[in-house]
Design a protein around this motif. Sequence first.
Motif, short mmCIF file in Angstrom:
data_model
loop_
_atom_site.label_atom_id
_atom_site.label_comp_id
_atom_site.label_asym_id
_atom_site.label_seq_id
_atom_site.Cartn_x
_atom_site.Cartn_y
_atom_site.Cartn_z
N VAL A 176 0.87 -1.18 0.00
CA VAL A 176 0.00 0.00 0.00
C VAL A 176 0.90 1.22 0.00
N SER A 177 0.81 2.03 -1.05
CA SER A 177 1.78 3.11 -1.25
C SER A 177 1.56 4.30 -0.34
N ALA A 178 0.29 4.61 -0.02
CA ALA A 178 0.00 5.81 0.76
C ALA A 178 -1.30 5.59 1.53
N ALA A 179 -1.51 6.43 2.54
CA ALA A 179 -2.71 6.29 3.37
C ALA A 179 -3.17 7.65 3.86
N VAL A 180 -4.47 7.72 4.10
CA VAL A 180 -5.12 8.91 4.66
C VAL A 180 -5.41 8.62 6.12
N ILE A 181 -4.88 9.45 7.01
CA ILE A 181 -5.05 9.25 8.45
C ILE A 181 -6.15 10.18 8.95
N THR A 182 -7.20 9.58 9.45
CA THR A 182 -8.33 10.33 9.96
C THR A 182 -8.38 10.19 11.48
N GLN A 183 -9.37 10.79 12.11
CA GLN A 183 -9.46 10.77 13.57
C GLN A 183 -10.89 10.47 14.01
N GLU A 184 -11.01 10.08 15.28
CA GLU A 184 -12.31 9.75 15.89
C GLU A 184 -12.23 10.07 17.37
N PHE A 185 -13.34 10.50 17.95
CA PHE A 185 -13.33 10.85 19.37
C PHE A 185 -12.90 9.68 20.25
N ILE A 186 -13.17 8.43 19.83
CA ILE A 186 -12.85 7.29 20.68
C ILE A 186 -11.35 7.09 20.84
N ASP A 187 -10.55 7.75 20.02
CA ASP A 187 -9.09 7.66 20.16
C ASP A 187 -8.50 8.89 20.84
N GLY A 188 -9.33 9.90 21.10
CA GLY A 188 -8.81 11.15 21.62
C GLY A 188 -8.20 11.99 20.51
#
Length: 309
Positions: free
Chosen positions: A68-80
């Motif tokens: 996998v060459s690249a990735a989009v990192i997103t967020q969620e409240f459950i991770d802070g």
Amino acid sequence: MGEYLKIIDAHAHLWLKQDTEVDGKRILTLANGRSMFMGEEVQMLPPFLVDGRNTAEAFLSNMDYARVSAAVITQEFIDGLQNDYLREVRRQHPDRFFVFGMADYRQPDWPDQARQLIADGFAGLKIPAARLIGNGWRVWLNSDPMMQLMHTMEDRRLLLHVELADGNTQVGELEDIIRECPRLRIMIGHFGMVTREGWMDQIRLARHPNVYIESGGITWLFNDEFWPFPSAVKAIRQAADEVGMDKLLWGSDYPRTITAITYRMSYDFILRSSLLTDDEKRMFLCTNAQQLFGFKQLIDLPYIKNMSE
């Protein structure tokens, strides 16, 4: 597909430690990949991540192995909130990761937080909208402060990543944003919560030229069926017939999903399917995300033979 296909993951998560609350319930990193999650101990990470650190380095190792060459990192409240760590990830690995910033929209000062994230150079903001509906309270996506933020993001050509409550609960609010900000690029998460009633109401929003759908968590949503997830492929086919394959992106929801399957398994069921053409697989797994997120030089990753082969 016989030839090597570069792949982009449009939905993944990173954190150094989980230590937060959602709806008054604790989420906290434990040992051996486990977390206390809203009153229950769960396997949040693969058990070999014994320190609970879901780092960019561990993910890059998984990405390289799965090609996998690249990735989009997103967020969620459950991770802070992970903005501080993701700033560093973006600095260290600009060619491998696109990162979303996230404000705590449950707090009264969230507009100031969002403005600071934009000033800090985040190219997109995440809104976990499904968690903005509580017992007797709600943060409306089409409220005046939200609309002001959307106009600012549109003017600055930033991206919005949003995860909606099941069905059409918040579809009307997002339609107001789309109408007000037709140049704001929007990516809807979790494939519209595909196993829930009314999921196609979210998919149909991608009829608008500036709206896209990503499939992060689709293997979790069809976990009872398990690999090779034939119903998930049928849902992707149905969505593509409705809005066009050029509006759909693959996402893994790493790392939570790889407690049940390997990272490669989170996309190879697409490659193996006969319901999608080679061109459609290429769009879904790479080119749509490459165009939306502006990845320019995708890394070539060699195939490394497993010792067991």
